[in-house]
Write a protein that holds these residues in place. Structure first.
Motif, short mmCIF file in Angstrom:
data_model
loop_
_atom_site.label_atom_id
_atom_site.label_comp_id
_atom_site.label_asym_id
_atom_site.label_seq_id
_atom_site.Cartn_x
_atom_site.Cartn_y
_atom_site.Cartn_z
N GLY A 106 0.79 -1.22 0.00
CA GLY A 106 0.00 0.00 0.00
C GLY A 106 0.82 1.27 0.00
O GLY A 106 0.31 2.33 -0.31
N SER A 127 -2.93 -6.82 -2.34
CA SER A 127 -2.40 -5.56 -1.82
C SER A 127 -2.91 -5.34 -0.41
O SER A 127 -3.83 -6.02 0.04
CB SER A 127 -2.82 -4.39 -2.73
N ASP A 128 -2.32 -4.36 0.25
CA ASP A 128 -2.86 -3.94 1.53
C ASP A 128 -3.26 -2.47 1.46
O ASP A 128 -3.42 -1.80 2.46
CB ASP A 128 -1.91 -4.21 2.70
N ALA A 129 -3.45 -1.99 0.22
CA ALA A 129 -3.91 -0.62 0.00
C ALA A 129 -5.42 -0.64 -0.24
O ALA A 129 -5.92 -1.45 -1.02
CB ALA A 129 -3.21 -0.02 -1.22
N ARG A 130 -6.12 0.22 0.43
CA ARG A 130 -7.57 0.33 0.24
C ARG A 130 -7.87 0.78 -1.18
O ARG A 130 -7.15 1.61 -1.75
CB ARG A 130 -8.15 1.37 1.22
N ASP A 131 -8.90 0.22 -1.77
CA ASP A 131 -9.37 0.61 -3.11
C ASP A 131 -8.28 0.52 -4.16
O ASP A 131 -8.19 1.36 -5.05
CB ASP A 131 -9.98 2.02 -3.08
N SER A 132 -7.44 -0.50 -4.07
CA SER A 132 -6.34 -0.66 -5.02
C SER A 132 -6.78 -1.33 -6.31
O SER A 132 -6.10 -1.25 -7.31
CB SER A 132 -5.22 -1.50 -4.39
N ASN A 137 -7.41 -8.08 -0.95
CA ASN A 137 -6.94 -6.91 -0.22
C ASN A 137 -6.84 -7.24 1.26
O ASN A 137 -7.83 -7.62 1.89
CB ASN A 137 -7.92 -5.75 -0.42
N VAL A 139 -6.64 -6.50 5.14
CA VAL A 139 -7.15 -5.49 6.07
C VAL A 139 -6.85 -5.94 7.48
O VAL A 139 -6.66 -7.13 7.74
CB VAL A 139 -8.67 -5.26 5.90
N LYS A 141 -8.53 -6.14 11.07
CA LYS A 141 -9.84 -6.09 11.73
C LYS A 141 -9.68 -6.74 13.09
O LYS A 141 -9.22 -7.88 13.19
CB LYS A 141 -10.87 -6.85 10.87
N GLU A 148 -10.11 -9.30 2.09
CA GLU A 148 -11.34 -9.14 1.32
C GLU A 148 -11.04 -9.60 -0.10
O GLU A 148 -9.89 -9.54 -0.55
CB GLU A 148 -11.78 -7.68 1.32
N ASP A 150 -12.33 -9.53 -4.29
CA ASP A 150 -13.13 -8.98 -5.37
C ASP A 150 -13.26 -10.07 -6.44
O ASP A 150 -12.34 -10.30 -7.22
CB ASP A 150 -12.46 -7.73 -5.94
#
Length: 178
Positions: A106, A127-132, A137, A139, A141, A148, A150
């Motif tokens: 990220g 990735s560990d970047a939000r909205d990459s 991905n 995260v 928590k 997560e 996609d």
């Protein structure tokens, strides 16, 4: 007596601050050790369109490598589908890089552009970047590394993800139905 009590209290505060500052850097290496373990396990749950049995599964890290030896150690103990894992470190990734799994951290501002340039290639982008735009991905928590998925991005890269992997995800963005 009051001075002694105040001194003991100050000593306790100082010790707590030292311990807190010493524990903070330790969390990051642990985070990346967990992410490294996930990266080496993802290959078990993905079907690539042109996978050759016995050929190495190329696990690439593009840009800055936050894993160090943790990724090499985790990869040495895994053989998803009887395929040894070969770890490659790249400055940047292209469809011709030969990666099956690609991690882009990220911290790299070009992450979304690199992932977009790989769309359509049979590469599991992580990735560990939000909205990459990555397929997976990472995260954090409840102080745990989670991920997560996609599913639409996986389909665009011609990858089939196991229902077991989808079941482990914190969130799944489902495929778009035609």
């Amino acid at each position: 007596m009051a001075i002694l009590i105040r001194s003991v209290h100050m000593l306790r505060i100082a010790c707590a601050l030292v311990l807190a500052s010493a524990a903070a850097p330790a969390a990051e290496p642990l985070e990346y050790a967990v992410k490294a373990a996930y990266l080496t396990k993802f290959g078990i749950y993905v079907e690539w369109p042109d996978a050759s049995p016995g050929s190495p599964l190329n696990l690439c890290v593009a840009g800055e490598d936050p894993f160090g030896k943790a990724l090499d150690s985790a990869a040495a103990s895994q053989q998803p589908g009887n395929r040894p894992i070969a770890v490659k470190r790249l400055k940047t990734a292209t469809p011709e890089s030969g990666c099956n799994i690609l991690f882009i951290g990220g911290a790299d501002p070009a992450t979304p552009q690199v992932i977009d340039s790989l769309r359509g290639s049979p590469i599991l982008t992580v990735s560990d970047a939000r909205d990459s735009g990555a397929i997976v991905n990472f995260v954090i928590k409840d102080n745990r590394v989670r991920f997560e998925i996609d599913e639409t991005a996986a389909e665009q890269n011609n990858l089939v993800l196991s229902s077991k992997l989808l079941g482990l995800a914190l969130n799944v963005k489902p495929r778009q139905q035609p």
